[in-house]
Enzyme design. Structure first.
Site, mmCIF file in Angstrom:
data_model
loop_
_atom_site.group_PDB
_atom_site.id
_atom_site.type_symbol
_atom_site.label_atom_id
_atom_site.label_comp_id
_atom_site.label_asym_id
_atom_site.label_seq_id
_atom_site.Cartn_x
_atom_site.Cartn_y
_atom_site.Cartn_z
ATOM 1 N N ASP A 40 84.268 72.490 81.192
ATOM 2 C CA ASP A 40 82.642 73.290 82.095
ATOM 3 C C ASP A 40 80.898 73.629 81.460
ATOM 4 O O ASP A 40 80.020 72.610 81.858
ATOM 5 C CB ASP A 40 82.669 74.158 83.286
ATOM 6 C CG ASP A 40 83.627 74.300 84.053
ATOM 7 O OD1 ASP A 40 83.789 72.705 84.446
ATOM 8 O OD2 ASP A 40 84.178 74.794 84.843
ATOM 9 N N ASN A 115 74.332 75.326 86.928
ATOM 10 C CA ASN A 115 74.065 76.080 87.262
ATOM 11 C C ASN A 115 73.730 77.077 87.622
ATOM 12 O O ASN A 115 73.143 77.848 88.658
ATOM 13 C CB ASN A 115 75.222 77.054 86.315
ATOM 14 C CG ASN A 115 77.009 76.664 86.685
ATOM 15 O OD1 ASN A 115 77.084 75.640 87.366
ATOM 16 N ND2 ASN A 115 77.314 76.752 85.502
ATOM 17 N N ARG A 141 64.056 97.339 89.202
ATOM 18 C CA ARG A 141 63.932 97.224 88.203
ATOM 19 C C ARG A 141 65.696 97.962 87.725
ATOM 20 O O ARG A 141 66.302 97.987 88.827
ATOM 21 C CB ARG A 141 63.842 99.616 88.050
ATOM 22 C CG ARG A 141 61.753 99.587 88.496
ATOM 23 C CD ARG A 141 61.599 100.659 88.707
ATOM 24 N NE ARG A 141 60.519 101.680 88.490
ATOM 25 C CZ ARG A 141 59.513 101.422 89.530
ATOM 26 N NH1 ARG A 141 59.573 100.738 90.761
ATOM 27 N NH2 ARG A 141 58.204 101.239 89.871
ATOM 28 N N ALA A 178 72.066 94.780 87.946
ATOM 29 C CA ALA A 178 72.191 96.497 87.780
ATOM 30 C C ALA A 178 70.924 96.924 87.966
ATOM 31 O O ALA A 178 70.176 97.332 87.197
ATOM 32 C CB ALA A 178 72.598 96.242 85.909
HETATM 33 P P1 NAD Z 1 82.312 77.687 79.026
HETATM 34 O O1 NAD Z 1 82.594 76.290 79.481
HETATM 35 O O2 NAD Z 1 82.869 78.734 78.285
HETATM 36 O O3 NAD Z 1 82.364 78.711 80.645
HETATM 37 C C1 NAD Z 1 82.376 79.567 80.688
HETATM 38 C C2 NAD Z 1 83.534 79.698 81.854
HETATM 39 O O4 NAD Z 1 82.823 80.045 83.253
HETATM 40 C C3 NAD Z 1 84.555 78.623 81.948
HETATM 41 O O5 NAD Z 1 85.754 79.943 82.631
HETATM 42 C C4 NAD Z 1 83.787 78.135 83.226
HETATM 43 O O6 NAD Z 1 85.095 77.292 83.434
HETATM 44 C C5 NAD Z 1 83.383 78.521 83.759
HETATM 45 N N1 NAD Z 1 82.574 77.655 84.648
HETATM 46 C C6 NAD Z 1 81.211 77.141 84.526
HETATM 47 N N2 NAD Z 1 80.631 76.404 85.092
HETATM 48 C C7 NAD Z 1 81.014 76.860 86.672
HETATM 49 C C8 NAD Z 1 81.485 76.799 88.033
HETATM 50 N N3 NAD Z 1 79.931 76.070 88.444
HETATM 51 N N4 NAD Z 1 82.027 77.486 88.571
HETATM 52 C C9 NAD Z 1 83.655 77.977 88.531
HETATM 53 N N5 NAD Z 1 83.045 77.927 87.322
HETATM 54 C C10 NAD Z 1 82.847 78.319 86.265
HETATM 55 O O7 NAD Z 1 80.640 78.037 79.617
HETATM 56 P P2 NAD Z 1 79.927 77.980 78.821
HETATM 57 O O8 NAD Z 1 78.463 77.676 78.202
HETATM 58 O O9 NAD Z 1 79.914 79.987 78.479
HETATM 59 O O10 NAD Z 1 79.296 78.438 80.554
HETATM 60 C C11 NAD Z 1 78.013 78.952 80.841
HETATM 61 C C12 NAD Z 1 77.977 79.482 82.224
HETATM 62 O O11 NAD Z 1 78.850 79.993 81.978
HETATM 63 C C13 NAD Z 1 77.544 79.316 83.236
HETATM 64 O O12 NAD Z 1 76.479 79.092 83.691
HETATM 65 C C14 NAD Z 1 77.101 80.766 83.732
HETATM 66 O O13 NAD Z 1 77.400 80.278 85.400
HETATM 67 C C15 NAD Z 1 78.977 81.164 83.697
HETATM 68 N N6 NAD Z 1 78.540 82.641 82.896
HETATM 69 C C16 NAD Z 1 79.574 83.249 83.352
HETATM 70 C C17 NAD Z 1 79.162 84.988 82.880
HETATM 71 C C18 NAD Z 1 79.745 85.679 84.036
HETATM 72 O O14 NAD Z 1 81.130 85.418 85.193
HETATM 73 N N7 NAD Z 1 80.163 87.273 83.516
HETATM 74 C C19 NAD Z 1 78.595 84.902 82.294
HETATM 75 C C20 NAD Z 1 77.831 84.893 81.296
HETATM 76 C C21 NAD Z 1 78.556 82.966 81.724
#
Ligand code: NAD
Length: 255
Positions: A40, A115, A141, A178
Site C-alpha cells: 500500500d 489516506n 491539548r 493522546a
Molecule cells: P506501508 O505499506 O508500510 O503501510 C503501513 C501499513 O499500513 C501496511 O500494513 C499497509 O498495508 C497498511 N495500510 C496502508 N494504507 C492502508 C489502508 N488504506 N487501509 C488499510 N491498511 C493500510 O507504507 P507506509 O508508507 O508506512 O504507509 C503509510 C500509511 O501507514 C499511512 O497513510 C498511515 O495510514 C499508516 N500508518 C499507520 C500507523 C498506525 O497504524 N499506527 C502509523 C503510521 C502510519
C-alpha cells in the site's frame, strides 16, 4: 494505452513484455495507467507522484507485500491483469482525496492525501484551536490529530480508534492523538466525521515542533499557523477486479 510501472522492479520485464504484446506503450511521465508493484505504501507514493494529473490516470496495484488495501492483483495474476485491461472487464473504484492547505504568514500550500495527514508533536504538548465551519469547537491539548479519508479509515485512523467509513460516503474524519483530559482541560475525545462541504481549521500559535506526515511521507513546510482541511472533489481511480468490495476487504484484512 500508455502505461507506467512504479515501485518494485522485479517484475518490470515481464510486465513490459505482456503489455507491449497487447500494444500498450510505455510512458513514465504521462501515462493513462500506472501499475504499482509493492504494498500500500508503494501505491500511496505512486498517487503522490502523479498527483498533478490525477484526474487522467488509472491506478492498479500488484501486491508483493502481505496486506494490500489498494492492490488487487498478485504477481502470479499478471496474465489475468493483462486480459482485464485488454478486454476492459474491470471495475473502477474512485476514492476521494483529503485536501489540506497549510497557511503561513507569507505563504500557503495546498496538498492532497489518499489516506491521511498526521499532525503530531513528539516533543511538547501541542495546543490546537479546532474550528468547524468557523465555529470554535474546542481547544485541544495533546500529541496531535489525524485527518483521514474514508479509504484511509482502515489505516492509521483505525489504530487511533476511528470509525471505518465506506469510501462511497462523502466524509472525512478527525481523530485525536493522546488528548489531555482532566478537571481543567477538556476535548470531545471522540473521532469526528465531517461531511464533504465542511471545512475544519486547526490553528496554533506554535506549530514549531509539529511533524506533518501525509500518506506516510514527511511534509516539509515551515512557519505555518493554520491547517485547513476538507474532502476534495478530486478522486483517485483504481482498476479493480472486484465490484464494490470494501467490507469483504475489511473482513479479509482484520477478521
Ligand atoms: P506501508 O505499506 O508500510 O503501510 C503501513 C501499513 O499500513 C501496511 O500494513 C499497509 O498495508 C497498511 N495500510 C496502508 N494504507 C492502508 C489502508 N488504506 N487501509 C488499510 N491498511 C493500510 O507504507 P507506509 O508508507 O508506512 O504507509 C503509510 C500509511 O501507514 C499511512 O497513510 C498511515 O495510514 C499508516 N500508518 C499507520 C500507523 C498506525 O497504524 N499506527 C502509523 C503510521 C502510519
Amino acid at each position: 494505452m500508455k502505461y507506467a510501472i512504479f515501485g518494485n522492479a522485479t517484475y518490470n520485464q515481464e510486465i513490459h513484455n505482456k503489455l507491449q504484446a497487447i500494444n500498450f506503450v510505455p510512458e513514465q511521465e504521462n501515462p493513462d495507467i500506472v501499475i504499482s508493484v509493492g504494498g500500500d505504501g508503494t501505491m500511496l507514493r505512486a498517487v503522490q507522484h502523479y498527483i498533478n494529473q490525477i484526474n487522467k490516470v488509472y491506478f492498479v496495484g500488484i501486491k508483493t507485500g502481505r496486506l494490500g488495501f489498494y492492490t488487487d492483483f498478485l504477481p502470479t495474476q499478471l496474465d489475468e491483469l493483462v486480459e482485464v485491461l485488454q478486454k476492459k472487464t474491470f471495475e473502477v473504484c474512485a476514492f476521494n482525496l483529503l485536501e489540506y492547505k497549510l497557511v503561513g504568514k507569507e505563504h500557503s500550500k495546498t496538498s492532497y492525501a489518499l489516506n491521511d495527514l498526521a499532525i503530531t508533536n513528539p516533543v511538547n504538548t501541542q495546543i490546537i484551536e479546532v474550528l468547524i465551519d468557523g465555529l470554535h469547537f474546542e481547544t485541544f491539548r495533546g500529541t496531535g490529530f489525524l485527518l483521514s479519508t474514508p479509504s484511509g479509515s482502515t489505516a492509521y485512523s483505525k489504530s487511533l480508534g476511528g470509525s471505518l467509513i465506506h469510501p462511497k460516503v462523502k466524509a472525512f474524519q478527525l481523530t485525536e492523538m493522546a488528548s489531555i483530559n482532566n478537571r481543567i482541560y477538556k476535548t470531545i475525545s471522540s473521532p469526528l466525521v465531517l461531511h464533504q462541504e465542511q471545512t475544519i481549521v486547526l490553528k496554533s500559535s506554535n506549530y514549531e515542533n509539529v511533524v506533518l506526515i501525509s500518506d506516510g511521507i514527511y511534509e516539509s513546510f515551515k512557519d505555518f499557523d493554520q491547517i485547513e482541511a476538507t474532502l476534495s472533489d478530486k478522486t483517485v481511480s483504481f482498476v479493480t477486479k472486484l465490484k464494490d468490495d470494501f467490507w469483504s476487504r475489511v473482513q479479509r484484512a482484520f477478521i
